[in-house]
Design a protein around this motif. Sequence first.
Motif, PDB file in Angstrom:
ATOM      1  N   TRP A  87      48.682  43.253  44.055  1.00 26.66           N
ATOM      2  CA  TRP A  87      47.683  42.634  43.188  1.00 26.66           C
ATOM      3  C   TRP A  87      47.395  43.512  41.986  1.00 26.66           C
ATOM      4  CZ3 TRP A  87      43.001  45.039  42.311  1.00 26.66           C
ATOM      5  CH2 TRP A  87      42.589  45.997  43.235  1.00 26.66           C
ATOM      6  N   ARG A  88      46.889  42.869  40.931  1.00 19.03           N
ATOM      7  CA  ARG A  88      46.541  43.557  39.685  1.00 19.03           C
ATOM      8  C   ARG A  88      45.219  43.005  39.165  1.00 19.03           C
ATOM      9  NH1 ARG A  88      52.375  42.161  37.237  1.00 19.03           N
ATOM     10  NH2 ARG A  88      53.592  43.720  38.357  1.00 19.03           N
ATOM     11  N   MET A  89      44.548  43.796  38.368  1.00 15.75           N
ATOM     12  CA  MET A  89      43.335  43.333  37.696  1.00 15.75           C
ATOM     13  C   MET A  89      43.726  42.517  36.470  1.00 15.75           C
ATOM     14  SD  MET A  89      40.636  44.187  39.333  1.00 15.75           S
ATOM     15  CE  MET A  89      39.410  43.771  38.105  1.00 15.75           C
ATOM     16  N   GLU A  90      42.978  41.469  36.221  1.00 11.49           N
ATOM     17  CA  GLU A  90      43.194  40.682  35.003  1.00 11.49           C
ATOM     18  C   GLU A  90      42.927  41.558  33.774  1.00 11.49           C
ATOM     19  OE1 GLU A  90      41.921  36.121  35.813  1.00 11.49           O
ATOM     20  OE2 GLU A  90      40.269  37.511  35.507  1.00 11.49           O
ATOM     21  N   GLU A  91      43.628  41.288  32.695  1.00  8.62           N
ATOM     22  CA  GLU A  91      43.362  41.970  31.429  1.00  8.62           C
ATOM     23  C   GLU A  91      42.089  41.412  30.806  1.00  8.62           C
ATOM     24  OE1 GLU A  91      45.178  44.465  29.904  1.00  8.62           O
ATOM     25  OE2 GLU A  91      46.412  44.591  31.699  1.00  8.62           O
ATOM     26  N   GLU A  92      41.968  40.083  30.856  1.00 10.96           N
ATOM     27  CA  GLU A  92      40.800  39.398  30.307  1.00 10.96           C
ATOM     28  C   GLU A  92      40.306  38.406  31.338  1.00 10.96           C
ATOM     29  OE1 GLU A  92      41.537  37.602  26.522  1.00 10.96           O
ATOM     30  OE2 GLU A  92      42.631  39.344  25.782  1.00 10.96           O
ATOM     31  N   ALA A  93      39.012  38.168  31.341  1.00 12.28           N
ATOM     32  CA  ALA A  93      38.420  37.220  32.291  1.00 12.28           C
ATOM     33  C   ALA A  93      38.945  35.820  32.027  1.00 12.28           C
ATOM     34  CB  ALA A  93      36.909  37.249  32.170  1.00 12.28           C
ATOM     35  N   THR A  94      39.342  35.123  33.108  1.00 15.59           N
ATOM     36  CA  THR A  94      39.842  33.758  32.954  1.00 15.59           C
ATOM     37  C   THR A  94      39.014  32.745  33.736  1.00 15.59           C
ATOM     38  OG1 THR A  94      41.382  34.086  34.788  1.00 15.59           O
ATOM     39  CG2 THR A  94      42.233  34.497  32.567  1.00 15.59           C
ATOM     40  N   VAL A  95      38.582  33.088  34.951  1.00 18.52           N
ATOM     41  CA  VAL A  95      37.832  32.137  35.779  1.00 18.52           C
ATOM     42  C   VAL A  95      36.447  32.651  36.150  1.00 18.52           C
ATOM     43  CG1 VAL A  95      39.885  31.043  36.737  1.00 18.52           C
ATOM     44  CG2 VAL A  95      38.878  32.999  37.911  1.00 18.52           C
ATOM     45  N   ALA A  96      36.117  33.857  35.732  1.00 20.47           N
ATOM     46  CA  ALA A  96      34.819  34.465  36.039  1.00 20.47           C
ATOM     47  C   ALA A  96      34.306  35.144  34.768  1.00 20.47           C
ATOM     48  CB  ALA A  96      34.972  35.477  37.173  1.00 20.47           C
ATOM     49  N   PRO A  97      33.039  35.519  34.745  1.00 18.05           N
ATOM     50  CA  PRO A  97      32.498  36.187  33.549  1.00 18.05           C
ATOM     51  C   PRO A  97      33.185  37.516  33.224  1.00 18.05           C
ATOM     52  CG  PRO A  97      30.721  35.516  35.029  1.00 18.05           C
ATOM     53  CD  PRO A  97      32.004  35.257  35.741  1.00 18.05           C
ATOM     54  N   GLU A  98      33.748  38.179  34.229  1.00 16.74           N
ATOM     55  CA  GLU A  98      34.481  39.419  33.992  1.00 16.74           C
ATOM     56  C   GLU A  98      35.811  39.357  34.742  1.00 16.74           C
ATOM     57  OE1 GLU A  98      32.456  42.573  36.836  1.00 16.74           O
ATOM     58  OE2 GLU A  98      31.026  41.694  35.432  1.00 16.74           O
ATOM     59  N   PRO A  99      36.776  40.225  34.380  1.00 18.25           N
ATOM     60  CA  PRO A  99      38.086  40.181  35.038  1.00 18.25           C
ATOM     61  C   PRO A  99      37.982  40.328  36.558  1.00 18.25           C
ATOM     62  CG  PRO A  99      38.168  41.594  33.116  1.00 18.25           C
ATOM     63  CD  PRO A  99      36.720  41.241  33.334  1.00 18.25           C
ATOM     64  N   ILE A 100      38.872  39.630  37.252  1.00 18.75           N
ATOM     65  CA  ILE A 100      38.922  39.696  38.716  1.00 18.75           C
ATOM     66  C   ILE A 100      40.288  40.210  39.153  1.00 18.75           C
ATOM     67  CG2 ILE A 100      37.255  37.816  39.007  1.00 18.75           C
ATOM     68  CD1 ILE A 100      39.649  35.984  39.759  1.00 18.75           C
ATOM     69  N   ALA A 101      40.385  40.601  40.415  1.00 15.87           N
ATOM     70  CA  ALA A 101      41.665  41.024  40.994  1.00 15.87           C
ATOM     71  C   ALA A 101      42.506  39.784  41.259  1.00 15.87           C
ATOM     72  CB  ALA A 101      41.430  41.793  42.285  1.00 15.87           C
ATOM     73  N   ARG A 102      43.782  39.831  40.871  1.00 11.86           N
ATOM     74  CA  ARG A 102      44.689  38.700  41.064  1.00 11.86           C
ATOM     75  C   ARG A 102      45.901  39.116  41.894  1.00 11.86           C
ATOM     76  NH1 ARG A 102      44.642  33.475  38.462  1.00 11.86           N
ATOM     77  NH2 ARG A 102      42.973  33.515  36.932  1.00 11.86           N
ATOM     78  N   PRO A 103      46.120  38.469  43.043  1.00 14.49           N
ATOM     79  CA  PRO A 103      47.363  38.733  43.782  1.00 14.49           C
ATOM     80  C   PRO A 103      48.545  38.157  43.006  1.00 14.49           C
ATOM     81  CG  PRO A 103      46.013  37.087  44.908  1.00 14.49           C
ATOM     82  CD  PRO A 103      45.254  37.529  43.711  1.00 14.49           C
TER      83      PRO A 103
END
Length: 181
Positions: A87-103
């Motif tokens: 998994w990696r952290m998002e560069e920019e928030a896409t589905v939440a107010p701040e970046p989330i961890a994405r598998p």
Amino acid sequence: MAPRPSLEVAVVMRRERLDNRWQPFRWVLHDVVPQQAAFGSEPRRIFTDEREERWLHPGFTVELFRDEAEGYYLNVTTPAPAWFVLWRMEEEATVAPEPIARPFLLTLSYNEAARWLDAQETVEQVPAPADVVDWMRSFADAHYVPEPRRRKRPESFKALQDRFGNPASVSTGKTRGGEGG
């Protein structure tokens, strides 16, 4: 050609609050669960309270590959067979107010997970359920062929060398020259 064996799964990531002024929270892998139609196709928050929140990431396919059979064998023969999730952290928030961890990737192969770790990726593991372990074991049993052990040559057959690395010889006969020869 028959399709590869596969499972449809979803990944649950957890954001935990930390009692630390330098890092207020951290992301960790929470679980890998069977995919359900009700999950949809987009990540979504499924739980939140003052200490943590959990995000469901649906729509992953885990396939078994013949050339990874050794990695599956290594996984099923450990005391705790596991899912491995990169998994990696998002560069920019896409589905939440701040970046989330994405598998990004999932595997059941020890070898594949090791390659990801060698590439400096974030890889975590959670226990695999018994039915998945049985499925993986039957695949490994059918496709894993251990490499034959190479016979080690006895030390007595190795070439002799002196302390400088030059070839040396040992003689058990008479020495040449000298008296009484």
